[in-house]
Design an enzyme around this catalytic site. Structure first.
Site, mmCIF file in Angstrom:
data_model
loop_
_atom_site.group_PDB
_atom_site.id
_atom_site.type_symbol
_atom_site.label_atom_id
_atom_site.label_comp_id
_atom_site.label_asym_id
_atom_site.label_seq_id
_atom_site.Cartn_x
_atom_site.Cartn_y
_atom_site.Cartn_z
ATOM 1 N N SER A 206 9.717 -0.101 6.030
ATOM 2 C CA SER A 206 8.503 -0.916 6.835
ATOM 3 C C SER A 206 9.672 -1.846 7.953
ATOM 4 O O SER A 206 10.725 -2.334 7.542
ATOM 5 C CB SER A 206 7.784 -1.770 5.951
ATOM 6 O OG SER A 206 6.912 -2.826 6.799
ATOM 7 N N TYR B 21 6.887 -8.115 -0.919
ATOM 8 C CA TYR B 21 6.745 -6.752 -0.157
ATOM 9 C C TYR B 21 7.818 -6.360 0.668
ATOM 10 O O TYR B 21 8.499 -5.695 0.844
ATOM 11 C CB TYR B 21 5.412 -6.550 0.761
ATOM 12 C CG TYR B 21 5.243 -5.519 1.305
ATOM 13 C CD1 TYR B 21 4.933 -4.310 0.633
ATOM 14 C CD2 TYR B 21 5.419 -5.384 2.658
ATOM 15 C CE1 TYR B 21 4.920 -2.946 1.587
ATOM 16 C CE2 TYR B 21 5.412 -4.144 3.435
ATOM 17 C CZ TYR B 21 4.898 -2.998 2.648
ATOM 18 O OH TYR B 21 4.710 -1.967 3.290
HETATM 19 N N1 LIG Z 1 0.215 0.666 6.702
HETATM 20 C C1 LIG Z 1 0.951 -0.221 7.074
HETATM 21 O O1 LIG Z 1 0.725 -1.100 7.818
HETATM 22 C C2 LIG Z 1 2.346 0.273 6.671
HETATM 23 C C3 LIG Z 1 3.444 -0.320 7.609
HETATM 24 C C4 LIG Z 1 5.015 -0.022 7.120
HETATM 25 C C5 LIG Z 1 5.128 0.631 6.203
HETATM 26 N N2 LIG Z 1 4.099 1.077 5.248
HETATM 27 C C6 LIG Z 1 4.630 1.749 4.046
HETATM 28 O O2 LIG Z 1 4.100 3.212 4.492
HETATM 29 C C7 LIG Z 1 3.781 3.727 2.910
HETATM 30 C C8 LIG Z 1 2.255 4.348 3.076
HETATM 31 O O3 LIG Z 1 1.401 3.361 3.109
HETATM 32 P P1 LIG Z 1 -0.138 3.547 3.749
HETATM 33 O O4 LIG Z 1 -0.025 2.580 4.775
HETATM 34 O O5 LIG Z 1 -0.142 5.297 4.157
HETATM 35 O O6 LIG Z 1 -0.744 3.066 2.636
HETATM 36 P P2 LIG Z 1 -2.159 3.714 1.784
HETATM 37 O O7 LIG Z 1 -3.028 4.575 2.783
HETATM 38 O O8 LIG Z 1 -2.514 2.622 0.976
HETATM 39 O O9 LIG Z 1 -1.364 4.983 0.663
HETATM 40 C C9 LIG Z 1 -0.713 4.512 -0.289
HETATM 41 C C10 LIG Z 1 -0.379 5.696 -1.202
HETATM 42 O O10 LIG Z 1 0.580 5.381 -2.401
HETATM 43 C C11 LIG Z 1 -0.205 5.821 -3.288
HETATM 44 N N3 LIG Z 1 0.159 4.988 -4.700
HETATM 45 C C12 LIG Z 1 -0.232 3.778 -4.739
HETATM 46 N N4 LIG Z 1 0.345 3.644 -5.951
HETATM 47 C C13 LIG Z 1 0.514 4.503 -6.709
HETATM 48 C C14 LIG Z 1 1.096 4.600 -8.156
HETATM 49 N N5 LIG Z 1 1.174 3.555 -8.947
HETATM 50 N N6 LIG Z 1 1.425 6.145 -8.309
HETATM 51 C C15 LIG Z 1 1.532 6.997 -7.457
HETATM 52 N N7 LIG Z 1 1.061 6.713 -6.149
HETATM 53 C C16 LIG Z 1 0.596 5.535 -5.661
HETATM 54 C C17 LIG Z 1 -1.752 5.849 -3.008
HETATM 55 O O11 LIG Z 1 -2.176 6.762 -4.012
HETATM 56 P P3 LIG Z 1 -3.313 6.444 -5.243
HETATM 57 O O12 LIG Z 1 -4.027 5.338 -5.062
HETATM 58 O O13 LIG Z 1 -4.024 7.834 -4.965
HETATM 59 O O14 LIG Z 1 -2.263 6.564 -6.279
HETATM 60 C C18 LIG Z 1 -1.584 6.277 -1.650
HETATM 61 O O15 LIG Z 1 -1.627 7.841 -1.633
HETATM 62 C C19 LIG Z 1 3.732 2.778 2.033
HETATM 63 O O16 LIG Z 1 5.162 2.809 1.323
HETATM 64 C C20 LIG Z 1 3.710 1.336 2.491
HETATM 65 O O17 LIG Z 1 4.480 0.398 1.964
HETATM 66 C C21 LIG Z 1 2.778 0.698 5.558
#
Ligand SMILES: NC(=O)c1ccc[n+]([C@@H]2O[C@H](COP(=O)([O-])OP(=O)(O)OC[C@H]3O[C@@H](n4cnc5c(N)ncnc54)[C@H](OP(=O)(O)O)[C@@H]3O)[C@@H](O)[C@H]2O)c1
Length: 271
Positions: free
Chosen positions: A138, A151
């Protein structure tokens, strides 16, 4: 090794799911199966129904360490050859460290750092030379963030680990790309909560998951060590690399707290 696969964690929503959708269209013949990992089986089944590749669904809580052995066993059993690993599973929690449930923060470190490390270590055993790894870090990795402290620290870990691993794996031509987006419009913020000050800044830079993932896939294909989407985030990275960290971190903390009322402050003082 027999079965050529792409392995994606966090495939049930947001950028993990979008990565699966885009890769499905790009890799038309070289990949036998896409493996999808997350806890919500219904979401994974729905996604698998959309994709043209055959999919293998692994309903797994990656914070349950017994699942590491299960993943290892499954990869071995099916004679998998991982061409691309995508580690997208992760979550955040906004707010002051002392105000967020401690177990939740420990879970965050476990998922964002421990599980990502474990899955990468296991996957490496099933990767042949020339494979690729895409790690979701991130832009929070570029700077300590009051109000998002654990985080940001977990993502600094992902970035640092990915860059070192990328260098270590050069002799095998396995590349590691750390994807460092700014805020992206996914379910992430429903999970993280929208604490005023911290979210207030982020909402101005909110990106679309499709664009972020498109650039991340291109950068991974070109074996770039990092993928930073959008000019403001590239500028933010450059800024963090040139300006001394301490004053920015203090300014950020002030901004986050600026909406506290006098009575809030009095309460804090009395506690
Ligand atoms: N959105 C942002 O602003 C942003 C910015 C920079 C980086 N990121 C990073 O990008 C990545 C994807 O984030 P996103 O924005 O796509 O968020 P998201 O839509 O909330 O997706 C998160 C994913 O992680 C899975 N997950 C959560 N807890 C888990 C567990 N205990 N075991 C297995 N899977 C788990 C969730 O699936 P289930 O709930 O079905 O398990 C979901 O598929 C993350 O690493 C996040 O930190 C996000």
């Amino acid at each position: 090794m027999g079965l050529n696969i792409i392995l994606i964690t966090g495939a049930s929503s947001g950028m993990g799911r979008e990565t699966a959708r885009q890769l499905d269209k790009i890799y038309t013949d070289k990949i036998d199966e896409i493996w999808l990992i997350a806890r919500r089986r219904d979401r994974l089944t729905e996604l698998a129904g959309e994709l043209s590749h055959s999919c293998h669904i692994l309903e797994m809580d990656l914070n349950d360490k017994s699942n590491y052995e299960k993943l290892d066993a499954e990869l071995k059993l099916l004679d998998a050859n991982i061409k691309l690993l995508v580690n997208a599973a992760g979550f955040g929690a906004m707010g002051k460290f002392s105000e967020i449930d401690l177990d939740k923060q420990i879970d965050m470190v476990n998922l964002n750092c421990v599980a990502l490390t474990a899955v990468t270590g296991i996957a490496l055993k099933y990767m042949s030379d020339n494979a690729r790894i895409m790690q979701f870090a991130s832009s929070a990795a570029f700077l300590p963030q009051p109000g998002f402290s654990v985080y940001a620290a977990t993502k600094a870990y992902v970035l640092s680990f990915s860059e070192s691993l990328n260098a270590e794996l050069k002799p095998r031509n396995i590349s590691v790309t750390a994807v460092c987006p700014g805020p992206v419009d996914t379910e992430f913020f429903d999970v993280a909560g929208m604490t005023f000050g911290s979210f207030e800044i982020k909402k101005y830079f909110m990106a679309n998951e499709r664009d972020v993932v498109k650039e991340a896939i291109a950068d991974t294909y070109h074996r770039k060590p990092t993928s930073v989407y959008s000019f403001p985030m590239k500028a933010f990275k450059a800024f963090c690399q040139t300006v001394p960290e301490e004053p920015i971190v203090f300014a950020l903390e002030k901004f986050i707290n600026r909406n506290k009322t006098d009575s809030d402050s009095k309460e804090d003082y009395e506690q």
